[in-house]
Design a protein around this motif. Structure first.
Motif, PDB file in Angstrom:
ATOM      1  N   ALA A  23       0.887  -1.007  -0.585  1.00 20.41           N
ATOM      2  CA  ALA A  23       0.406  -0.070  -0.176  1.00 20.41           C
ATOM      3  C   ALA A  23       0.712   1.553  -0.357  1.00 20.41           C
ATOM      4  O   ALA A  23       0.606   2.819  -1.136  1.00 20.41           O
ATOM      5  N   GLN A  24       1.815   1.477   0.561  1.00 20.07           N
ATOM      6  CA  GLN A  24       2.797   2.484   0.437  1.00 20.07           C
ATOM      7  C   GLN A  24       3.181   3.070  -0.679  1.00 20.07           C
ATOM      8  O   GLN A  24       3.466   3.724  -0.653  1.00 20.07           O
ATOM      9  N   LEU A  25       3.481   1.962  -0.936  1.00 21.00           N
ATOM     10  CA  LEU A  25       4.624   1.965  -3.023  1.00 21.00           C
ATOM     11  C   LEU A  25       3.291   2.894  -3.291  1.00 21.00           C
ATOM     12  O   LEU A  25       3.852   3.714  -4.500  1.00 21.00           O
ATOM     13  N   ARG A  26       2.219   2.066  -3.212  1.00 15.51           N
ATOM     14  CA  ARG A  26       1.267   2.272  -4.530  1.00 15.51           C
ATOM     15  C   ARG A  26       1.167   4.326  -3.973  1.00 15.51           C
ATOM     16  O   ARG A  26       0.113   4.506  -4.891  1.00 15.51           O
ATOM     17  N   LEU A  27       0.681   4.116  -2.699  1.00 16.42           N
ATOM     18  CA  LEU A  27       0.256   5.233  -2.434  1.00 16.42           C
ATOM     19  C   LEU A  27       2.065   6.659  -2.774  1.00 16.42           C
ATOM     20  O   LEU A  27       1.575   7.048  -3.400  1.00 16.42           O
ATOM     21  N   LEU A  28       2.871   5.997  -2.775  1.00 16.23           N
ATOM     22  CA  LEU A  28       4.090   7.015  -2.980  1.00 16.23           C
ATOM     23  C   LEU A  28       4.126   6.593  -4.555  1.00 16.23           C
ATOM     24  O   LEU A  28       4.144   7.885  -5.407  1.00 16.23           O
TER      25      LEU A  28
END
Ligand code: AHG
Ligand code: MN
Ligand code: MN
Length: 335
Positions: A23-28
């Motif tokens: 999820a964090q990479l998607r947001l990034l």
């Protein structure tokens, strides 16, 4: 008509697929894309937005900064610092690393970028771009340090670029091939326009700044001489040449129709390994090219295997169609 797939949907589906994108990479990646959209708008306004021309400041590389170098750098930082997905950022336009201020939560990723690639083309209305690379912050109890950034390119978890040309196009890899999105300005979203990009292994097109010919090393000179000799020479075919002087645009052409791009070491500044920067240019572009079936070498080995010793390290770059890069690398070991 097949459904239009937005960048958001593509990333959500990648996340679902074996959690390929946490999820964090998607947001990034969403945030980087949003920043690129805003840089694209500034680029398009040009003189009307007062964004052309130079500043009076020099960056750590000793280059006079263009106004857009500074604007793009600020846009990327402001967009990325508060979301909780990053621990720190590093940029071609900043001396040291930018640690996410402690008023915001710290994430587990590191973002590196060349905010504006092709600066000499800004004022002449030729394609320019943004290049980015994402690393995971190594586990450890302490806060983030510069040392955390010094990872070889094969440890990247995402890399991409956005080209501001006749179209604004975002090209991305998360290690599962290369995908391309085109900005739909009316909708304000990036739409998937090509999947599984492949660079043909053979080519008849090379890209190098020929004005540096007298400074090149023997293997590069031999390779280009043989291309120039055309059908009558050892290669037995005619070659075409292109040099846009924006790495993003030259690499974009190679992803579209093949070719080889070279910015090799030369003896203008013999102590520097090359002009281009390993962390912001060669590694992200090298990984994208490899993910599309091409190769990226510094003449001695795979660019992605270089262990960086410093953030702003420079490197000799040869990338694109696999057979041509292999041939050029072989000339380096033969001579
Ligand atoms: P940047 O604008 O980020 O400094 O990068 C410019 C680079 C690269 O994009 C391009 O391939 C090369 O410099 C062009 O260099 P020459 O002007 O020497 O041809
Ligand atoms: Mn650049
Ligand atoms: Mn730049």
């Amino acid at each position: 008509m097949p459904p239009r797939i937005s960048l958001t949907r593509y990333l959500v589906e990648q996340q679902r697929h074996d959690n390929r994108i946490p999820a964090q990479l998607r947001l990034l990646l969403e945030v980087v894309a949003r920043a690129c959209k805003s840089i694209s708008m500034a680029v398009n306004k040009g003189a009307l937005g007062g964004v052309l021309g130079s500043t009076e400041t020099e960056n750590v590389q000793g280059e006079i900064q263009k106004k857009l170098d500074v604007i793009a750098n600020e846009v990327l930082i402001e967009a990325n610092e508060w979301g909780g997905h990053l621990a720190a950022m590093a940029s071609e336009e900043m001396d040291g690393i930018y640690v996410v201020p402690n008023r915001y939560p710290q994430g587990e990723y590191l973002l590196l970028f060349d905010p504006l690639d092709g600066s000499s083309n800004i004022d002449v209305n030729v394609s320019i771009g943004t290049i980015f690379s994402v690393l995971r912050k190594p586990e450890g109890p302490s806060g983030v340090t510069l040392q955390d950034f010094l990872q070889p390119g094969h440890q990247q978890v995402a890399a991409g670029y956005c080209i501001y040309g006749p179209q604004t196009t975002l090209v991305l890899t998360v290690g599962a091939g290369v995908v391309m999105f085109t900005l739909d300005r009316e909708q304000g979203s990036f739409v998937l326009t090509q999947e599984s990009l492949q660079i043909p292994p053979d080519t008849r097109e090379f890209a190098i700044n020929m004005s540096n010919m007298r400074h090149w090393a023997a293997p590069v000179r031999r390779y280009v001489d043989e291309c120039l000799a055309g059908r009558e020479g050892p290669r037995g075919k005619d070659f075409n040449m292109r040099w846009i002087a924006s790495m993003v645009a030259d690499v974009h052409r190679i992803l579209t129709r093949g070719g080889i791009f070279m910015y090799p070491w030369d003896n203008r500044e013999p102590d520097k390994p090359g002009k281009l920067r390993l962390m912001y240019e060669a590694n992200p572009m090298g990984w994208i090219v490899e993910q599309a079936g091409g190769a990226a070498s510094d003449g001695l080995g795979r660019i992605l295997d270089i262990h960086p010793a410093s953030l702003h390290q420079r490197v000799s770059v040869m990338l694109g169609s696999r057979h041509e890069v292999e041939r050029l690398a072989a000339y380096h070991t033969a001579l």
